[in-house]
Design a protein around this motif. Sequence first.
Motif, PDB file in Angstrom:
ATOM      1  N   UNK A 162       0.870  -1.168   0.000  1.00  0.00           N
ATOM      2  CA  UNK A 162       0.000   0.000   0.000  1.00  0.00           C
ATOM      3  C   UNK A 162       0.912   1.224   0.000  1.00  0.00           C
ATOM      4  N   UNK A 163       0.963   1.950  -1.101  1.00  0.00           N
ATOM      5  CA  UNK A 163       1.865   3.094  -1.224  1.00  0.00           C
ATOM      6  C   UNK A 163       1.173   4.377  -0.764  1.00  0.00           C
ATOM      7  N   UNK A 164       1.782   5.100   0.173  1.00  0.00           N
ATOM      8  CA  UNK A 164       1.195   6.369   0.611  1.00  0.00           C
ATOM      9  C   UNK A 164       1.590   7.524  -0.310  1.00  0.00           C
ATOM     10  N   UNK A 165       0.629   8.376  -0.631  1.00  0.00           N
ATOM     11  CA  UNK A 165       0.857   9.582  -1.413  1.00  0.00           C
ATOM     12  C   UNK A 165       0.465  10.798  -0.597  1.00  0.00           C
ATOM     13  N   UNK A 166       1.158  11.917  -0.845  1.00  0.00           N
ATOM     14  CA  UNK A 166       0.871  13.168  -0.147  1.00  0.00           C
ATOM     15  C   UNK A 166       0.548  14.259  -1.155  1.00  0.00           C
ATOM     16  N   UNK A 219      -1.607  18.786 -18.640  1.00  0.00           N
ATOM     17  CA  UNK A 219      -1.745  17.339 -18.456  1.00  0.00           C
ATOM     18  C   UNK A 219      -0.416  16.612 -18.665  1.00  0.00           C
ATOM     19  N   UNK A 220      -0.185  15.596 -17.835  1.00  0.00           N
ATOM     20  CA  UNK A 220       1.096  14.885 -17.834  1.00  0.00           C
ATOM     21  C   UNK A 220       0.851  13.429 -17.442  1.00  0.00           C
ATOM     22  N   UNK A 221       1.729  12.510 -17.877  1.00  0.00           N
ATOM     23  CA  UNK A 221       1.583  11.111 -17.474  1.00  0.00           C
ATOM     24  C   UNK A 221       2.878  10.534 -16.901  1.00  0.00           C
ATOM     25  N   UNK A 222       3.841  11.395 -16.567  1.00  0.00           N
ATOM     26  CA  UNK A 222       5.128  10.942 -16.050  1.00  0.00           C
ATOM     27  C   UNK A 222       5.301  11.451 -14.625  1.00  0.00           C
ATOM     28  N   UNK A 223       5.547  10.546 -13.673  1.00  0.00           N
ATOM     29  CA  UNK A 223       5.580  10.928 -12.271  1.00  0.00           C
ATOM     30  C   UNK A 223       6.675  11.942 -11.966  1.00  0.00           C
ATOM     31  N   UNK A 224       7.865  11.779 -12.554  1.00  0.00           N
ATOM     32  CA  UNK A 224       8.946  12.727 -12.308  1.00  0.00           C
ATOM     33  C   UNK A 224       8.586  14.111 -12.852  1.00  0.00           C
ATOM     34  N   UNK A 225       7.929  14.138 -14.011  1.00  0.00           N
ATOM     35  CA  UNK A 225       7.522  15.418 -14.587  1.00  0.00           C
ATOM     36  C   UNK A 225       6.448  16.086 -13.741  1.00  0.00           C
ATOM     37  N   UNK A 226       5.518  15.293 -13.213  1.00  0.00           N
ATOM     38  CA  UNK A 226       4.480  15.838 -12.331  1.00  0.00           C
ATOM     39  C   UNK A 226       5.121  16.527 -11.134  1.00  0.00           C
ATOM     40  N   UNK A 227       6.090  15.857 -10.542  1.00  0.00           N
ATOM     41  CA  UNK A 227       6.792  16.431  -9.386  1.00  0.00           C
ATOM     42  C   UNK A 227       7.465  17.749  -9.755  1.00  0.00           C
ATOM     43  N   UNK A 234       3.304  25.139 -11.141  1.00  0.00           N
ATOM     44  CA  UNK A 234       2.191  24.945 -12.083  1.00  0.00           C
ATOM     45  C   UNK A 234       0.906  24.583 -11.347  1.00  0.00           C
ATOM     46  N   UNK A 235       1.010  23.722 -10.336  1.00  0.00           N
ATOM     47  CA  UNK A 235      -0.184  23.322  -9.617  1.00  0.00           C
ATOM     48  C   UNK A 235       0.126  22.304  -8.532  1.00  0.00           C
ATOM     49  N   UNK A 236      -0.936  21.843  -7.862  1.00  0.00           N
ATOM     50  CA  UNK A 236      -0.824  20.822  -6.837  1.00  0.00           C
ATOM     51  C   UNK A 236      -0.854  19.444  -7.486  1.00  0.00           C
ATOM     52  N   UNK A 237      -0.380  18.433  -6.756  1.00  0.00           N
ATOM     53  CA  UNK A 237      -0.444  17.052  -7.260  1.00  0.00           C
ATOM     54  C   UNK A 237      -0.148  16.085  -6.131  1.00  0.00           C
ATOM     55  N   UNK A 238      -0.555  14.845  -6.335  1.00  0.00           N
ATOM     56  CA  UNK A 238      -0.166  13.781  -5.425  1.00  0.00           C
ATOM     57  C   UNK A 238       1.246  13.331  -5.760  1.00  0.00           C
ATOM     58  N   UNK A 255       3.801  20.290   1.977  1.00  0.00           N
ATOM     59  CA  UNK A 255       2.855  19.184   2.013  1.00  0.00           C
ATOM     60  C   UNK A 255       1.657  19.535   2.889  1.00  0.00           C
ATOM     61  N   UNK A 256       0.495  19.080   2.458  1.00  0.00           N
ATOM     62  CA  UNK A 256      -0.694  19.257   3.279  1.00  0.00           C
ATOM     63  C   UNK A 256      -0.571  18.321   4.472  1.00  0.00           C
ATOM     64  N   UNK A 257      -0.535  18.835   5.695  1.00  0.00           N
ATOM     65  CA  UNK A 257      -0.320  17.965   6.864  1.00  0.00           C
ATOM     66  C   UNK A 257      -1.513  17.054   7.139  1.00  0.00           C
ATOM     67  N   UNK A 258      -1.189  15.823   7.526  1.00  0.00           N
ATOM     68  CA  UNK A 258      -2.209  14.892   7.970  1.00  0.00           C
ATOM     69  C   UNK A 258      -3.045  14.254   6.885  1.00  0.00           C
ATOM     70  N   UNK A 259      -2.799  14.580   5.630  1.00  0.00           N
ATOM     71  CA  UNK A 259      -3.591  14.009   4.540  1.00  0.00           C
ATOM     72  C   UNK A 259      -2.733  13.017   3.768  1.00  0.00           C
ATOM     73  N   UNK A 260      -3.101  11.744   3.843  1.00  0.00           N
ATOM     74  CA  UNK A 260      -2.374  10.675   3.156  1.00  0.00           C
ATOM     75  C   UNK A 260      -3.373   9.872   2.325  1.00  0.00           C
ATOM     76  N   UNK A 261      -3.040   9.638   1.069  1.00  0.00           N
ATOM     77  CA  UNK A 261      -3.872   8.832   0.181  1.00  0.00           C
ATOM     78  C   UNK A 261      -3.120   7.547  -0.142  1.00  0.00           C
ATOM     79  N   UNK A 262      -3.717   6.395   0.193  1.00  0.00           N
ATOM     80  CA  UNK A 262      -3.075   5.105  -0.056  1.00  0.00           C
ATOM     81  C   UNK A 262      -3.481   4.555  -1.418  1.00  0.00           C
ATOM     82  N   UNK A 263      -2.536   3.949  -2.105  1.00  0.00           N
ATOM     83  CA  UNK A 263      -2.795   3.325  -3.405  1.00  0.00           C
ATOM     84  C   UNK A 263      -2.197   1.929  -3.405  1.00  0.00           C
TER      85      UNK A 263
END
Length: 297
Positions: A162-166, A219-227, A234-238, A255-263
């Motif tokens: 289960x990978x956590x995202x912020x 719009x983007x589909x590459x995780x490193x580019x999103x970061x 440009x904007x917010x992202x997980x 980082x938004x504190x206390x907010x974790x999204x699991x994938x």
Amino acid sequence: MEIYQLRTFVTVAQQGHLTQAAEQLHLSQPAVTAQIKALEEEVGMPLFERTAGGVTLTRAGQELLPQAQGILAGARDLINHARGLKGQLSGKAQIGVTLTPDLLRIGPWVSALTQRYPLLDLRLHHRVTGDVLNLVRKKELDGGFYLGKNPYVNVNTVLLAQLPFRIALPTAWAGKVDFGQPRDLGKLPWVGISQFSSISKITAELWRELNIAPKKVAECDHLDAIRELVIAGVGLALVREEEALALEAAGRVVLVPGLVKLAELQFVHPSDRGGDPILQALLTELAHCWQMSVPQG
């Protein structure tokens, strides 16, 4: 009655649609229709009825489906047993890879496979996560790594982690958000994610949970580019938590504190490959690398 007719019958039943079944079987739709018609004539009753959205099994079809699946499973067992009699494992395995190799433990996994099965022809293909799942569904890949929930009945999954995202935002934007009011996150632009990336679905789930509908940009589909787009303002992202915390420590994002999204990080493979010795070898070495019990193909 032929094995290929039963395979077509089972595939149409699983997909609920002639066109999708034809795509998976690499046949034309008329060919699929003809095989189903021939099977119906042989058993003397209709197996499907058409609906506005595709086809559904008749009562007779529902009764015969488990037997058809059992016959196909028996045929696979026969083939797998014959392959085992030949001796050392050999053959080709096409694997879809996404995210980063270190996260997937690709190095140790491939190293173990090549050492134990020197005749195994292992082919790794980098794809967007959604493409990996779709290609496994269509049996163009023998397996692959996927992030998110699997909606297909003809694809089996092995949960790896289960990978956590912020939620990361540009450092200059920290004063624009009241972190005690998550809906403020909907007032700022987010980096747009390609629909073929699982991060898009995971982000959409998060938006529903927060009850927000932000504007999407670039719009983007590459995780490193999103970061990098987040860092550039440009904007917010997980962002995966491990990377997000390192970027925050370096003062490059907030980082938004206390907010974790699991994938869910999963290994996916076609559901009708049960007992296949190559798939079982892949799953066995994967289990060793992830220190988990060996799943059965």
